[in-house]
Scaffold this motif. Structure first.
Motif, PDB file in Angstrom:
ATOM      1  N   THR A 190       0.853  -1.183   0.000  1.00  0.00           N
ATOM      2  CA  THR A 190       0.000   0.000   0.000  1.00  0.00           C
ATOM      3  C   THR A 190       0.892   1.237   0.000  1.00  0.00           C
ATOM      4  N   GLY A 191       0.360   2.337  -0.512  1.00  0.00           N
ATOM      5  CA  GLY A 191       1.175   3.553  -0.574  1.00  0.00           C
ATOM      6  C   GLY A 191       2.337   3.424  -1.537  1.00  0.00           C
ATOM      7  N   ALA A 192       2.150   2.674  -2.609  1.00  0.00           N
ATOM      8  CA  ALA A 192       3.267   2.344  -3.504  1.00  0.00           C
ATOM      9  C   ALA A 192       3.803   3.546  -4.264  1.00  0.00           C
ATOM     10  N   ALA A 193       3.001   4.606  -4.414  1.00  0.00           N
ATOM     11  CA  ALA A 193       3.472   5.783  -5.140  1.00  0.00           C
ATOM     12  C   ALA A 193       4.349   6.681  -4.283  1.00  0.00           C
ATOM     13  N   GLY A 194       4.370   6.437  -2.970  1.00  0.00           N
ATOM     14  CA  GLY A 194       5.204   7.227  -2.079  1.00  0.00           C
ATOM     15  C   GLY A 194       6.635   6.740  -2.061  1.00  0.00           C
ATOM     16  N   THR A 195       7.478   7.454  -1.358  1.00  0.00           N
ATOM     17  CA  THR A 195       8.905   7.116  -1.341  1.00  0.00           C
ATOM     18  C   THR A 195       9.155   5.748  -0.727  1.00  0.00           C
ATOM     19  N   LEU A 196       8.603   5.485   0.455  1.00  0.00           N
ATOM     20  CA  LEU A 196       8.796   4.179   1.086  1.00  0.00           C
ATOM     21  C   LEU A 196       8.204   3.070   0.231  1.00  0.00           C
ATOM     22  N   GLY A 197       6.951   3.228  -0.179  1.00  0.00           N
ATOM     23  CA  GLY A 197       6.311   2.198  -0.991  1.00  0.00           C
ATOM     24  C   GLY A 197       7.057   1.933  -2.277  1.00  0.00           C
ATOM     25  N   GLN A 209      12.757  27.525   5.606  1.00  0.00           N
ATOM     26  CA  GLN A 209      11.376  27.344   5.159  1.00  0.00           C
ATOM     27  C   GLN A 209      10.835  25.956   5.540  1.00  0.00           C
ATOM     28  N   ALA A 210      11.314  25.415   6.635  1.00  0.00           N
ATOM     29  CA  ALA A 210      10.861  24.098   7.086  1.00  0.00           C
ATOM     30  C   ALA A 210       9.363  24.088   7.379  1.00  0.00           C
ATOM     31  N   THR A 211       8.840  25.178   7.911  1.00  0.00           N
ATOM     32  CA  THR A 211       7.395  25.236   8.173  1.00  0.00           C
ATOM     33  C   THR A 211       6.616  25.034   6.887  1.00  0.00           C
ATOM     34  N   GLU A 212       7.029  25.713   5.816  1.00  0.00           N
ATOM     35  CA  GLU A 212       6.354  25.549   4.531  1.00  0.00           C
ATOM     36  C   GLU A 212       6.474  24.110   4.029  1.00  0.00           C
ATOM     37  N   ALA A 213       7.646  23.517   4.196  1.00  0.00           N
ATOM     38  CA  ALA A 213       7.841  22.135   3.752  1.00  0.00           C
ATOM     39  C   ALA A 213       6.893  21.191   4.477  1.00  0.00           C
ATOM     40  N   HIS A 214       6.759  21.358   5.779  1.00  0.00           N
ATOM     41  CA  HIS A 214       5.855  20.506   6.558  1.00  0.00           C
ATOM     42  C   HIS A 214       4.407  20.730   6.145  1.00  0.00           C
ATOM     43  N   GLN A 215       4.050  21.977   5.880  1.00  0.00           N
ATOM     44  CA  GLN A 215       2.686  22.255   5.433  1.00  0.00           C
ATOM     45  C   GLN A 215       2.400  21.576   4.102  1.00  0.00           C
ATOM     46  N   ARG A 216       3.337  21.672   3.168  1.00  0.00           N
ATOM     47  CA  ARG A 216       3.146  21.058   1.860  1.00  0.00           C
ATOM     48  C   ARG A 216       3.036  19.546   1.975  1.00  0.00           C
ATOM     49  N   LEU A 217       3.862  18.949   2.831  1.00  0.00           N
ATOM     50  CA  LEU A 217       3.819  17.496   2.992  1.00  0.00           C
ATOM     51  C   LEU A 217       2.475  17.057   3.564  1.00  0.00           C
ATOM     52  N   GLN A 218       1.988  17.799   4.553  1.00  0.00           N
ATOM     53  CA  GLN A 218       0.730  17.415   5.191  1.00  0.00           C
ATOM     54  C   GLN A 218      -0.474  17.611   4.265  1.00  0.00           C
ATOM     55  N   GLU A 219      -0.354  18.496   3.307  1.00  0.00           N
ATOM     56  CA  GLU A 219      -1.446  18.702   2.352  1.00  0.00           C
ATOM     57  C   GLU A 219      -1.592  17.519   1.410  1.00  0.00           C
ATOM     58  N   GLY A 220      -0.549  16.712   1.285  1.00  0.00           N
ATOM     59  CA  GLY A 220      -0.606  15.499   0.478  1.00  0.00           C
ATOM     60  C   GLY A 220      -0.282  15.749  -0.982  1.00  0.00           C
ATOM     61  N   GLY A 221      -0.085  14.652  -1.695  1.00  0.00           N
ATOM     62  CA  GLY A 221       0.162  14.725  -3.125  1.00  0.00           C
ATOM     63  C   GLY A 221       1.606  14.918  -3.522  1.00  0.00           C
ATOM     64  N   VAL A 222       2.511  15.041  -2.548  1.00  0.00           N
ATOM     65  CA  VAL A 222       3.926  15.209  -2.877  1.00  0.00           C
ATOM     66  C   VAL A 222       4.484  13.870  -3.336  1.00  0.00           C
ATOM     67  N   ARG A 223       5.137  13.857  -4.473  1.00  0.00           N
ATOM     68  CA  ARG A 223       5.788  12.645  -4.975  1.00  0.00           C
ATOM     69  C   ARG A 223       7.289  12.895  -5.003  1.00  0.00           C
ATOM     70  N   GLY A 224       8.041  11.981  -4.433  1.00  0.00           N
ATOM     71  CA  GLY A 224       9.433  12.274  -4.151  1.00  0.00           C
ATOM     72  C   GLY A 224       9.508  12.964  -2.799  1.00  0.00           C
ATOM     73  N   ARG A 225      10.683  13.423  -2.435  1.00  0.00           N
ATOM     74  CA  ARG A 225      10.852  14.042  -1.124  1.00  0.00           C
ATOM     75  C   ARG A 225      11.165  15.534  -1.247  1.00  0.00           C
ATOM     76  N   LEU A 226      10.535  16.314  -0.378  1.00  0.00           N
ATOM     77  CA  LEU A 226      10.967  17.688  -0.165  1.00  0.00           C
ATOM     78  C   LEU A 226      12.273  17.649   0.614  1.00  0.00           C
ATOM     79  N   VAL A 227      13.195  18.522   0.263  1.00  0.00           N
ATOM     80  CA  VAL A 227      14.514  18.505   0.888  1.00  0.00           C
ATOM     81  C   VAL A 227      14.876  19.912   1.384  1.00  0.00           C
ATOM     82  N   LEU A 228      15.272  19.991   2.638  1.00  0.00           N
ATOM     83  CA  LEU A 228      15.760  21.248   3.208  1.00  0.00           C
ATOM     84  C   LEU A 228      17.255  21.356   2.955  1.00  0.00           C
ATOM     85  N   THR A 229      17.701  22.540   2.585  1.00  0.00           N
ATOM     86  CA  THR A 229      19.126  22.755   2.306  1.00  0.00           C
ATOM     87  C   THR A 229      19.730  23.737   3.284  1.00  0.00           C
ATOM     88  N   PHE A 230      20.965  23.461   3.668  1.00  0.00           N
ATOM     89  CA  PHE A 230      21.694  24.312   4.608  1.00  0.00           C
ATOM     90  C   PHE A 230      22.905  24.932   3.890  1.00  0.00           C
TER      91      PHE A 230
END
Length: 315
Positions: free
Chosen positions: A156-163, A294-315
């Motif tokens: 299940t969840g095969a379209a996500g990163t883990l799946g 912009q970690a807050t924005e990244a978390h908001q986008r992830l929780q909204e769903g539909g992200v394919r691949g991973r959002l990545v924070l850069t330092f």
């Protein structure tokens, strides 16, 4: 150093920039100047207080995936050999929030010498940061299910990163894979190697049994369907869970609780995943990169769903 963390559990808005003392590598450790940290659903669970109890003082730092450049190497110990590592090595590592050396949303991450691997050749640090936690979780789930070539695995969840990693690694092991996908993700899951793709939804077990009337031999529940997915598995089969769910007491299935923290000292497995990326068996995908601020924005986008691949924070 700058970290992205929180002093109280809550929504994305609790994430903030904090200045804390800079850590240094001790015996058996290296220090990584983090350049990229992937954002995972597990990070949102940590932020909400749904993970393990905190063993470190606030501010707490989420993040289980880091990639960067080694800038300090401690002396080797009998248990942890630092000699394979040198300043300047480009590496990826798994981190454990709320305990040990803490999470990955940091400028500098101290890591035990056996918890990291070199990044795949020809891949960026941003791409490499998407691999450790999900890749090791997929490996552990398949190891616990211990299916034989030719047996049938449900995902299940095969379209996500883990799946997606589970599908690719399962096909490498000679398993037949039946996976779920929304219509828009069907081609994506087929490209991963799934033998059968059914539409995602609460009726996943019904769709599975239309193809395999007795049910699948094992299932990796990356979508965290829990009891809704149980009927997809044949009597006596195995069920791998990723959020500590242990299954109903009256079931004759074997429930395997998958916890990637058990893989912290398995840098050898992470290096094996590196080789699979280099050979093309496992693919990496970055959905977008954002500055760590912009970690807050990244978390908001992830929780909204539909992200394919991973959002990545850069330092």
């Amino acid at each position: 150093m700058r970290i992205i963390g929180f002093t109280e559990f809550g929504g994305p808005e609790v994430l903030d920039i904090h200045d804390v003392p800079e850590p240094h590598a001790g015996p058996g450790e290296v220090r990584i100047a983090v350049k990229a940290a992937a954002v995972n659903p597990t990070d949102t669970e940590t932020r909400q207080g749904n993970g393990a109890p905190a063993q470190l003082p606030a501010p707490h730092v989420p993040g289980m995936d880091a990639a960067g450049v080694i800038d300090e190497v401690g002396e080797p110990t009998a248990e942890l050999d630092t000699s394979p590592w040198s300043v300047g090595d480009h590496v990826m590592a798994i981190a454990i929030p709320l305990r040990g050396h803490g999470g990955a949303y940091v400028e500098y991450l101290v890591a035990d010498a056996d918890s990291l691997a070199r990044i795949p050749e020809g891949r960026s640090l941003e791409e490499a940061s998407t691999l450790p936690m999900n890749g090791l979780t997929a490996l552990q789930a398949l190891e616990k299910l211990d299916l034989e070539p030719g047996q049938v695995l449900g995902v299940t969840g095969a379209a996500g990163t883990l799946g997606g990693y589970v599908v690719q690694l399962a096909k490498l092991q000679g398993l037949t894979v039946i996976a779920d996908a929304a219509p828009k993700d069907r081609e994506r899951v087929v490209a991963l190697g799934a033998d059968h793709v059914v539409e995602r939804g609460d009726d996943f077990p019904d769709k599975v049994r239309e193809i395999y009337p007795d049910g699948v031999d094992g299932l990796v529940d990356a979508a965290v369907m829990n009891e809704l997915a149980v009927p997809a598995v044949r009597s006596g089969g195995g069920f791998a869970t990723v959020r500590f769910w242990q299954g109903p007491e009256d079931s004759d299935l074997t429930f395997h609780v998958v916890w990637v923290g058990d893989e912290y000292h398995h840098g050898d497995k992470l290096d094996a995943l590196r080789e699979l990326v280099e050979s093309g068996v496992v693919t990496l995908e970055v959905a977008d990169t954002l500055p760590a601020e912009q970690a807050t924005e990244a978390h908001q986008r992830l929780q909204e769903g539909g992200v394919r691949g991973r959002l990545v924070l850069t330092f």
